[in-house]
Write an enzyme that holds these catalytic residues in place. Structure first.
Site, PDB file in Angstrom:
ATOM      1  CG  ASP A 352       6.263  82.080  51.388  1.00 17.36           C
ATOM      2  OD1 ASP A 352       7.227  81.765  52.108  1.00 17.36           O
ATOM      3  OD2 ASP A 352       5.099  81.688  51.573  1.00 17.36           O
ATOM      4  CD  GLU A 388      10.428  79.404  51.055  1.00 19.09           C
ATOM      5  OE1 GLU A 388      10.959  79.259  52.169  1.00 19.09           O
ATOM      6  OE2 GLU A 388       9.250  79.816  50.913  1.00 19.09           O
TER       7      GLU A 388
END
Length: 721
Positions: A352, A388
């Protein structure tokens, strides 16, 4: 209680069959107490006297798995210098393998007095805090093998552990929403029926439900508030039944249940990828709660503002960023990753806001210490690594700039494909790049098409059904007056906002949904499907359902004929990709002739090759691509030359039907095998000769197949119902 010196490493609580070694890192603490808790909640504090390499350590011969514990850490209280030591606050072990219970929000969970952040709060937080738990490391992994599915054969399915099975009628109620529920034969049978090769699980590291959500009757459904990087979230354990005191039942069972889930999925040939949140923790900014890291060593764990150490850099939008410049933070992350690979047998990670991990000073540095450590690590470097590639800080959008080992969530793919199918102008050239694996992003440093994880939808944003049903977000249920969530969704509601009974609008939405799925699964790269898109799952227009632990987010398993037809189409499409290696090449198209025929070529609707001027025509929304199945450049794993059928794919995002001409590219008949304007896969269609005229319906995709010259074409995938 008998106390031995112990060892500084490994950190955390390690049971060796006879007793447990405890070790806690703190660079500037003056004293550390290990607090052991009995079943009745009574606490016994033991001062740890041994310190080596900033690690406070002790060995307790009689402590066994199931022991609840925490720490109290003593040191200076000086918020202006970023020091928040407060021994009245019970702290979780950063290396805890299991965490039991939840935070019961009380002012005592914060280190300072409300309204006076310079004054320490002396109320005891222990009654309101979860407990770290000693676990038994043994598990029978007999016959579990690492699948090592190659990236080009991978189809990722992003799901939420709870949401996937929360209402599944064929899973026992006591197992729904748990690791055991995901391992249930009914869940695995569905995954096999769909044909995906990997599940990407939204965060399962232990997280908390933020106080402001709890106050409004909401929950942190997505789980991006990690507080334990080694512990599976206990609420996803079928054994975790919280009583009124906030304590769970059997201690540490979530670890065993998680391992059983992984083993069951591996047995079915499905890999497990974890969505991990190493960029920030659940402790928020300097006004946030004190749960673990902040009270153990705030200056080491968090990235502080130079000259104002009270405050944190916030590259994540959550209040803090972990301090990737500190060796202990790097060690924590690497130890965590290795633990999940070696002990928990997971197959990869999706990081993330990975750009936040790369920040050493202020800029994003692709050669930061974190990536260097990953590169040289013999364990972590061998699993799937997906970034990401952005954060919320300046310069944080880094799509295409991660090191060669990494794949990336390709946000440019998502945006381009959405723009193309909603009819935006000037998209053809970029659409061609995205469909062929985004060579403009990944060829410069010799990365391959598999660096691109292609997706149209993900947990963050609209579902695919909502993408074709809403122009605007509808997030009122989140309690923020619809201010949260992305405003620019690149969506199109097909003429009506939200639910409708208009058959023409519903038919168009169904066709658009299939257009997106065909584009995604026939593009070069690694496709990622958002769980539920194959069932037309809707979140009622909510594009930021992070706090919706409800029917808004959960799968609905009450499937009507439209949902079953879409499921059938998606499964056949995944099988179609699997049967045809031309859609999952390991090397780039070269645009060059192979045996006098190009490996790829793009055509106008009139059958002539696209020119430079054609690519720049802003209003053009239709194009065909030829994929040569006889020019796949790499052999299979047995060293055999790969030969496939050849394909002609027609994309028409125009609002009307268009007359097309079959290009003079190869002799022989072209068999129509798929047409989204006619419902999907076709059977027994009459072949089209080169030069033949035919119609391509409005806003649709057609796929034509020319059988390989040295054998029969693979059969089209059959319906799965």
């Amino acid at each position: 209680m008998e106390l031995w010196p112990g060892r500084p490493y490994p950190l955390g609580a390690t049971f060796d069959g006879s007793g447990t070694n405890f070790s806690l890192f703190s660079e500037s603490a003056e004293k550390v107490e290990l607090c052991l808790f009995e079943a009745d909640g009574s606490e016994r504090a033991i001062r740890i006297g041994e310190i080596d390499a900033h690690c406070f350590h002790a060995y307790l011969p009689r402590v066994r798995p199931g022991q609840r514990y925490g720490y109290r850490v003593y040191g200076p209280w000086n918020p202006a210098r970023g020091l928040y030591y407060n021994p009245r606050k019970l702290l979780l072990d950063p290396y805890a393998k299991a965490i039991e219970g939840k935070v019961l929000w009380d002012p005592a969970c914060f280190p300072y007095l409300r309204g006076n952040e310079d004054t320490a709060d002396i109320r005891d937080s222990a009654p309101f805090m979860p407990r770290s738990v000693v676990v038994d490391p043994f598990f029978d992994w007999t016959r579990d093998v690492r699948l090592e599915i190659p990236p080009h054969e991978t189809v990722i399915y992003e799901i939420h552990v709870k949401g996937f099975t929360a209402t599944h009628p064929d899973i026992p109620p006591e197992l729904r929403g748990t690791y055991a529920g995901l391992a249930h034969p009914a869940a695995i049978e569905y995954l096999l029926r769909l044909g995906v090769t990997a599940v990407e699980l939204m965060p399962v590291h232990h997280f908390i439900h933020d106080s402001h959500l709890v106050e409004h009757g909401l929950r942190n459904y997505w789980g991006y508030s990690t507080i334990g990087y080694f512990a599976p979230h206990d609420e996803y354990s079928s054994h975790s039944r919280l009583n009124q005191g906030g304590r769970a039942g059997q201690s540490g069972d979530q670890v065993q249940e998680f391992k059983q889930m992984v083993k069951a999925l591996h047995r079915a040939g499905i890999e497990v990828i974890l969505d991990v949140v190493y960029n920030h923790t659940a402790e928020g900014n300097h006004l946030g709660p004190m749960l673990s890291f902040k009270g153990i060593d705030n200056a080491a764990y968090y990235r502080q503002v130079p000259g104002q150490p009270r405050y944190y850099f916030d590259y994540t939008g959550t209040g803090n960023s972990l301090n990737m410049r500190h060796p202990q933070v790097l060690q924590l992350i690497m130890d965590s990753l290795r633990y999940w690979v070696i002990d928990m047998h997971v197959d990869g990670f999706r990081f993330d806001l990975a750009s936040a991990l790369a920040r050493e000073l202020h800029e994003v540095d692709r050669l930061s210490a974190f990536f260097d450590l990953i590169q040289q690590d013999p364990v972590i470097s061998q699993v799937k690594l997906i970034a990401e590639p952005w954060d919320v800080g300046e310069g944080g959008y880094q799509v295409g700039n991660f090191p060669p080992l990494w794949s990336e969530w390709n946000g440019k793919y998502r945006d381009t494909v959405r723009d193309y199918w909603r009819g935006a102008d000037s998209t053809l050239g970029e659409f061609a790049n995205r469909f062929t694996g985004s060579p403009d992003l990944y060829t410069a440093d010799r990365r391959r098409p598999l660096a691109s994880v292609n997706f149209v939808t993900a947990h963050d944003g609209f579902t695919l059904r909502d993408l074709v049903s809403y122009n605007e977000k509808h997030n009122a249920a989140n309690g923020e007056d619809n201010r949260d969530g992305e405003n620019h969704n690149r969506s199109w509601n097909c003429g009506v906002e939200g639910p409708t009974n208009d058959p023409k609008v519903l038919a168009l939405r169904t066709r658009q949904t299939r257009n997106f799925l065909v584009t995604l699964l026939l593009s070069q790269g690694v496709p990622m499907l958002l769980g539920g898109d194959e069932l037309a799952r809707s979140q009622r227009g909510n594009n930021n359902a992070y706090c919706q632990d409800s029917e808004i987010s959960w799968f609905s398993w009450e499937l009507g004929e439209p949902e079953l037809e879409l499921l059938d189409f998606t499964a056949r499409l995944i099988a179609f990709r699997r049967e045809h290696p031309v859609f999952r090449r390991r090397r780039w198209f070269q645009g060059q002739a192979v045996r006098r025929t190009p490996d790829i070529e793009w055509f106008r609707p009139d059958g002539t090759p696209m020119s430079e001027q054609d690519w720049m025509t802003g209003y053009a929304k239709s194009v065909a691509v030829f994929l040569n199945g006889s020019s796949i450049p790499t052999p299979d794993r047995m060293g055999r030359r790969i030969v496939d059928d050849s394909f002609l794919i027609l994309f028409n995002a125009h609002f009307g039907s268009i007359d097309w001409v079959v290009p003079e590219i190869l002799d022989g008949g072209w068999q129509p095998v798929l047409d989204t304007s006619r419902g999907g896969f076709l059977d027994n269609e009459r072949p089209l000769a080169s030069g033949a005229h035919f119609s391509c319906g409005e806003r649709s995709v057609q796929v034509l197949l020319r059988p390989r010259t040295n054998g029969r074409s693979a059969l089209l995938p059959r319906p799965i119902r």
